[in-house]
Design an enzyme around this catalytic site. Structure first.
Site, mmCIF file in Angstrom:
data_model
loop_
_atom_site.group_PDB
_atom_site.id
_atom_site.type_symbol
_atom_site.label_atom_id
_atom_site.label_comp_id
_atom_site.label_asym_id
_atom_site.label_seq_id
_atom_site.Cartn_x
_atom_site.Cartn_y
_atom_site.Cartn_z
ATOM 1 N N CYS A 97 31.752 44.174 45.236
ATOM 2 C CA CYS A 97 30.953 44.016 46.500
ATOM 3 C C CYS A 97 30.019 42.504 45.838
ATOM 4 C CB CYS A 97 30.114 45.066 46.071
ATOM 5 S SG CYS A 97 31.231 47.015 46.670
ATOM 6 N N CYS A 145 29.783 48.272 41.894
ATOM 7 C CA CYS A 145 31.137 48.009 42.306
ATOM 8 C C CYS A 145 30.913 45.871 42.107
ATOM 9 C CB CYS A 145 31.192 47.565 43.906
ATOM 10 S SG CYS A 145 32.633 46.540 44.999
#
Length: 110
Positions: free
Chosen positions: A35, A32
């Site tokens: 993230c 991600c």
């Protein structure tokens, strides 16, 4: 060194639900991109508020039980727990200011 703790499904009850203080759980994934952008902000918040809140980091892929139980549908995601209950939740990347507001506004009512 960051004060963020990394946990897995078996640790969740003891580290989050049974915690004496509020707990911010940061759900993330290695694949991600947002993230990776949030990680330094999470570390900053954890260090700044470590005397009042515990910050937990939990990778979603190896921890399907907790992810399903707390309905994490997208990452990054945050769940703020107090007394074993979700007090606040958000999904998607947020600014440092929004992350700090999430923590501070809820600490005031803790």
């Amino acid at each position: 060194m960051s004060s963020v703790r990394v946990i897995t499904d078996p640790d969740f009850k003891a580290e989050v639900l049974d915690a004496a203080q509020p707990v911010l759980v940061y759900f993330w994934a290695s694949w991600c991109g947002p993230c990776r952008l949030m990680a330094p902000l999470v570390d900053t918040v954890a260090d700044r508020y470590s005397d009042r809140i515990k910050v937990i980091k939990m990778e979603v892929d190896p921890n399907p039980e907790t992810v399903a139980q707390y309905k994490v549908e997208g990452v990054p995601a945050f769940r703020l727990f107090q007394n074993g209950e979700i007090k606040k939740s958000t999904e998607g990347a947020i600014s440092k200011q929004k992350l700090e507001e999430l923590v501070t506004q809820n600490l005031l009512t803790a």
